[in-house]
Design a protein around this motif. Structure first.
Motif, PDB file in Angstrom:
ATOM      1  N   ILE A 243      -0.991   3.077   5.008  1.00 28.95           N
ATOM      2  CA  ILE A 243       0.079   3.329   4.044  1.00 28.95           C
ATOM      3  C   ILE A 243       1.375   2.706   4.553  1.00 28.95           C
ATOM      4  O   ILE A 243       1.737   2.847   5.719  1.00 28.95           O
ATOM      5  CB  ILE A 243       0.254   4.838   3.817  1.00 28.95           C
ATOM      6  N   GLY A 244       2.064   2.006   3.665  1.00 28.73           N
ATOM      7  CA  GLY A 244       3.309   1.352   4.033  1.00 28.73           C
ATOM      8  C   GLY A 244       3.148  -0.102   4.407  1.00 28.73           C
ATOM      9  O   GLY A 244       4.146  -0.822   4.529  1.00 28.73           O
ATOM     10  N   ASP A 245       1.903  -0.564   4.577  1.00 27.64           N
ATOM     11  CA  ASP A 245       1.677  -1.964   4.939  1.00 27.64           C
ATOM     12  C   ASP A 245       1.829  -2.869   3.723  1.00 27.64           C
ATOM     13  O   ASP A 245       1.519  -2.484   2.594  1.00 27.64           O
ATOM     14  CB  ASP A 245       0.278  -2.155   5.530  1.00 27.64           C
TER      15      ASP A 245
ATOM     16  N   ILE B  19       0.856  -1.188   0.000  1.00 24.61           N
ATOM     17  CA  ILE B  19       0.000   0.000   0.000  1.00 24.61           C
ATOM     18  C   ILE B  19       0.892   1.238   0.000  1.00 24.61           C
ATOM     19  O   ILE B  19       1.724   1.416   0.888  1.00 24.61           O
ATOM     20  CB  ILE B  19      -0.935  -0.007   1.215  1.00 24.61           C
ATOM     21  N   PHE B  20       0.709   2.087  -1.023  1.00 23.68           N
ATOM     22  CA  PHE B  20       1.639   3.204  -1.209  1.00 23.68           C
ATOM     23  C   PHE B  20       1.013   4.577  -1.006  1.00 23.68           C
ATOM     24  O   PHE B  20       1.725   5.580  -0.913  1.00 23.68           O
ATOM     25  CB  PHE B  20       2.260   3.152  -2.608  1.00 23.68           C
TER      26      PHE B  20
ATOM     27  N   LEU C 295       7.614   5.063   0.254  1.00 26.22           N
ATOM     28  CA  LEU C 295       6.302   4.449   0.428  1.00 26.22           C
ATOM     29  C   LEU C 295       5.178   5.413   0.085  1.00 26.22           C
ATOM     30  O   LEU C 295       4.175   5.026  -0.518  1.00 26.22           O
ATOM     31  CB  LEU C 295       6.129   3.968   1.872  1.00 26.22           C
ATOM     32  N   ALA C 296       5.346   6.678   0.477  1.00 24.92           N
ATOM     33  CA  ALA C 296       4.277   7.656   0.249  1.00 24.92           C
ATOM     34  C   ALA C 296       4.851   9.063   0.282  1.00 24.92           C
ATOM     35  O   ALA C 296       5.803   9.339   1.012  1.00 24.92           O
ATOM     36  CB  ALA C 296       3.184   7.513   1.302  1.00 24.92           C
TER      37      ALA C 296
ATOM     38  N   VAL D 238       8.468  12.734   2.707  1.00 28.99           N
ATOM     39  CA  VAL D 238       8.116  11.384   2.282  1.00 28.99           C
ATOM     40  C   VAL D 238       8.248  10.403   3.440  1.00 28.99           C
ATOM     41  O   VAL D 238       8.935  10.657   4.430  1.00 28.99           O
ATOM     42  CB  VAL D 238       9.008  10.911   1.106  1.00 28.99           C
ATOM     43  N   GLU D 239       7.555   9.287   3.275  1.00 27.77           N
ATOM     44  CA  GLU D 239       7.675   8.149   4.183  1.00 27.77           C
ATOM     45  C   GLU D 239       8.404   7.058   3.418  1.00 27.77           C
ATOM     46  O   GLU D 239       7.997   6.695   2.308  1.00 27.77           O
ATOM     47  CB  GLU D 239       6.289   7.668   4.615  1.00 27.77           C
ATOM     48  N   VAL D 240       9.506   6.552   3.975  1.00 32.09           N
ATOM     49  CA  VAL D 240      10.320   5.577   3.260  1.00 32.09           C
ATOM     50  C   VAL D 240      10.524   4.335   4.115  1.00 32.09           C
ATOM     51  O   VAL D 240      10.411   4.370   5.348  1.00 32.09           O
ATOM     52  CB  VAL D 240      11.700   6.164   2.865  1.00 32.09           C
TER      53      VAL D 240
END
Length: 232
Positions: free
Chosen positions: A136-138, A97-98, A228-229, A210-212
């Motif tokens: 998000i990120g899962d 999930i991005f 990731l997002a 951003v989330e990485v």
């Protein structure tokens, strides 16, 4: 090649409610079989297809020949006793999930490549019955269903399981260096800078928050990560 029997006509795709009303000499066309498999990935076994078209006896042998022809021609592939269109997303797939769309719906890509083009986008349907709630990120295991959307996501997904995260997500600022390479400046100053390869940019631009997800640390150079997002 599959046997052809004269006098067999091709009609519209049928449902369980209409099968009894169709004449016994009905045999579906190749296109109807392919369309049924694409629209019913969870009921695409040989028996399911025969039942959907009310095929019995000799007609089931004919169906077996047709399905073998479609596989030999590269139009179908077999996965766990189910048939699927080549290049189609598996009915049960691992997804990352991005992000979210404008309506707040979670969006995902398949973890494994599908075909040679851009990865399909899957809109995640959140269960109202108390099932797993991803974010998000899962990384999730989900059942996928093709949609009829022309411009929207090609599939919807229903989450079956959320995998335990291997590493915690990191917040940082996406930077584009003069040589064209990408770096992440972590918000938490105690963390090292991260390198992002182009295939893991995920649409981020210079200066974006951003989330990485950090990858395993390398013995040489800076650790790597994938975006990731994009948060803002």
């Amino acid at each position: 090649m599959a046997r052809r029997v004269s006098g067999r006509s091709h009609g519209d795709l049928r449902t369980a409610d209409t099968r009894a009303k169709v004449k016994d000499n009905y045999r579906p066309s190749r296109d109807e079989i392919l369309r049924y498999i694409a629209e019913n990935p969870d009921r695409s076994g040989k028996r399911d297809i025969a039942k959907a078209f009310a095929l019995r006896g000799e007609d089931r042998i004919w169906l077996k020949d047709i399905l073998r022809d479609l596989q030999d021609e590269g139009l179908l592939t077999k996965e766990r006793k189910r048939l699927a269109r080549v290049g189609a997303l598996a009915h049960v797939a691992v997804l990352d999930i991005f992000g979210r769309d404008a309506d707040g719906v979670l969006l995902a890509h398949p973890t494994e490549a599908v075909g040679n083009g851009e990865p399909p986008v899957i809109a995640i349907r959140v269960s109202r019955g108390g099932g797993p709630t991803p974010g998000i990120g899962d990384r999730v295991l989900a059942k996928t269903f093709p949609t009829d959307e022309v411009t929207g996501p090609a599939y919807t997904g229903r989450v079956m399981k959320i995998f335990e995260k291997r590493t915690e997500a990191v917040l940082g600022v996406f930077r584009v260096l003069q040589d064209g390479t990408f770096r992440i400046e972590p918000v938490e100053r105690r963390q090292p800078e991260l390198v992002v390869d182009k295939e893991f940019q995920n649409g981020a631009k210079n200066g974006d928050l951003v989330e990485v997800e950090p990858a395993r640390a390398s013995r040489y150079g800076l650790p790597r990560a994938k975006v990731l997002a994009v948060l803002g």
